[in-house]
Design an enzyme around this catalytic site. Sequence first.
Site, PDB file in Angstrom:
ATOM      1  N   ASP A  69     -28.691  11.128 -11.397  1.00 35.01           N
ATOM      2  CA  ASP A  69     -29.348  12.362 -10.955  1.00 35.01           C
ATOM      3  C   ASP A  69     -29.318  12.534  -9.436  1.00 35.01           C
ATOM      4  OD1 ASP A  69     -29.928  13.052 -13.566  1.00 35.01           O
ATOM      5  OD2 ASP A  69     -31.887  12.061 -13.538  1.00 35.01           O
TER       6      ASP A  69
ATOM      7  N   GLY B 286     -33.307  18.518 -21.068  1.00 35.35           N
ATOM      8  CA  GLY B 286     -32.428  17.780 -21.970  1.00 35.35           C
ATOM      9  C   GLY B 286     -33.094  16.508 -22.465  1.00 35.35           C
TER      10      GLY B 286
ATOM     11  N   ARG C 151     -32.183  20.180  -9.150  1.00 37.61           N
ATOM     12  CA  ARG C 151     -31.648  19.244  -8.157  1.00 37.61           C
ATOM     13  C   ARG C 151     -30.622  19.909  -7.236  1.00 37.61           C
ATOM     14  NH1 ARG C 151     -34.344  14.838  -9.976  1.00 37.61           N
ATOM     15  NH2 ARG C 151     -34.239  14.424 -12.199  1.00 37.61           N
TER      16      ARG C 151
ATOM     17  N   LYS D 286     -24.981  18.411 -17.085  1.00 38.33           N
ATOM     18  CA  LYS D 286     -26.397  18.330 -16.711  1.00 38.33           C
ATOM     19  C   LYS D 286     -26.997  19.740 -16.723  1.00 38.33           C
ATOM     20  CE  LYS D 286     -26.606  13.924 -16.292  1.00 38.33           C
ATOM     21  NZ  LYS D 286     -27.376  13.170 -17.267  1.00 38.33           N
TER      22      LYS D 286
HETATM   23  C1  S3P Z   1     -32.684  10.670 -18.515  1.00 33.73           C
HETATM   24  C2  S3P Z   1     -31.384  10.269 -18.637  1.00 33.73           C
HETATM   25  C3  S3P Z   1     -30.279  10.864 -17.851  1.00 33.73           C
HETATM   26  C4  S3P Z   1     -30.786  11.674 -16.671  1.00 33.73           C
HETATM   27  C5  S3P Z   1     -31.945  12.540 -17.023  1.00 33.73           C
HETATM   28  C6  S3P Z   1     -33.098  11.708 -17.543  1.00 33.73           C
HETATM   29  C7  S3P Z   1     -33.699  10.032 -19.371  1.00 33.73           C
HETATM   30  O1  S3P Z   1     -29.535  11.711 -18.714  1.00 33.73           O
HETATM   31  O2  S3P Z   1     -29.746  12.470 -16.145  1.00 33.73           O
HETATM   32  O3  S3P Z   1     -32.402  13.277 -15.906  1.00 33.73           O
HETATM   33  O4  S3P Z   1     -34.912  10.190 -19.088  1.00 33.73           O
HETATM   34  O5  S3P Z   1     -33.323   9.352 -20.323  1.00 33.73           O
HETATM   35  P1  S3P Z   1     -28.360  11.138 -19.668  1.00 33.73           P
HETATM   36  O6  S3P Z   1     -28.959  10.171 -20.578  1.00 33.73           O
HETATM   37  O7  S3P Z   1     -27.828  12.321 -20.411  1.00 33.73           O
HETATM   38  O8  S3P Z   1     -27.351  10.564 -18.729  1.00 33.73           O
END
Ligand code: S3P
Length: 447
Positions: free
Chosen positions: A327, A101, A403, A354
């Site tokens: 996380d 993501g 995770r 997630k």
């Molecule tokens: C991340 C932001 C988080 C986190 C992801 C990494 C990043 O997600 O859960 O593992 O590197 O900006 P969200 O921004 O959707 O909360």
Amino acid sequence: MPAHTAPSPLTARASGPLAGTAEVPGDKSVSHRALILGALAVGTTRISGLLEGQDVLDTAAAMRAFGAGVERTGPGAWEVAGVGVGGFAEPQDVIDCGNSGTGVRLIMGAMATTPITATFTGDASLRRRPMGRVTEPLALFGARAWGRAGGRLPMTVAGAAEPVPVRYALPVASAQVKSAVLLAGLNAPGETVVIEPEATRDHTERMLAGFGATLRVEEGPGGRAIVLSGQPELRPQRVAVPRDPSSAAFPVAAALMVPGSAVRVPGVSRNPTRDGFYVTLLEMGADLVFENPREEGGEPVADLVARHTGGLRGVEVPPGRAASMIDEYPVLAALAAFAEGPTAMRGIRELRVKESDRIDAMARGLEACGVRLQEGEDSLTVHGAGPGGVAGGAAVAVRLDHRIAMAFLCLGLAARAAVTVDDAGPIATSFPGFLPLMRGLGAAIGP
Ligand code: S3P
């Protein structure tokens, strides 16, 4: 991620004390950003300690597809020949971000203000996750996006030919959305402003400043406003990636579960936007010592020693802490099962979008291991039964979520009966050396 590899189950069995040094890999968030900002700089950025997990490798391949030169020169050592802000070329094929993501959302932002078109996809997990949260603010710059129902991948983004700067208040506390808007703002004229109601990880801001962008942070009643001046020339950097506190959480939690353990994790990032898990552990009564605090790669780091002393207490984890440990909830939920009394985690709705629905995945897996809990739409309360109080003896569905896999393998080390995860493959997205590292500490994990 290789899309059609056969699932590889793995089993964790009750283990003797864990001991030794856990050299966890580079930070995933910082690694993605180093590749993307390197690709947007003019000249060659040199990165050391890059996480060579599949998520980051997919971002490296994407940066090549957008025209940057990306070379591995040694273990964790990478060089990125950047094309400059606004210099991305149109990719010739679909960009596959695998399980990531962060990768897809940041790259969409980085290309959204350049007049090129790119189509993005990912694995079954990523294709279920919402992309509207980034394409909505990117539309304000003039970018257009077409995806599946609900803003799902595959999705095509046409970058704005004449981008305008944007002022955007984040509707969810998300560093990915904040970063997508800031990266898009790089190629818009004037000032782009992102306002976050609560602080999320600030690696993008730190690294943008390091690459020579002009940005300032204004604290106001509506939250924290980040003001970025558009169209800078980014200067190539040497980036030393700190170790990932989210990966460190697994050997640390395992040490706190298994009686007699003492584990040292050197060089862990202590960035205050990432340390909520460690704050919570201290509140639970964990024996954690941070030694030798210093700065590495623009991030505060320290060597962490975690010792099992037993007697962890259940705690209330307030909603305001969610962003700084987002996380770490899966492994906290696993650890909470060994504490005395309930641990209530509130304000965690974001966990439902997630890599899997992590509230549901943890709840079902913990129940299968004999743990009592209550699940709410945006909360999870785990009733700890104290040391030795977790039955285990279950097979847990990982749902393409690294995770979830690692959290249950840690739990299996201290449960009364072995715990099997149905597919350990996803662990390679963020922590490819997890299995040898845990075995090196004495963890009984195997087929
Ligand atoms: C991340 C932001 C988080 C986190 C992801 C990494 C990043 O997600 O859960 O593992 O590197 O900006 P969200 O921004 O959707 O909360």
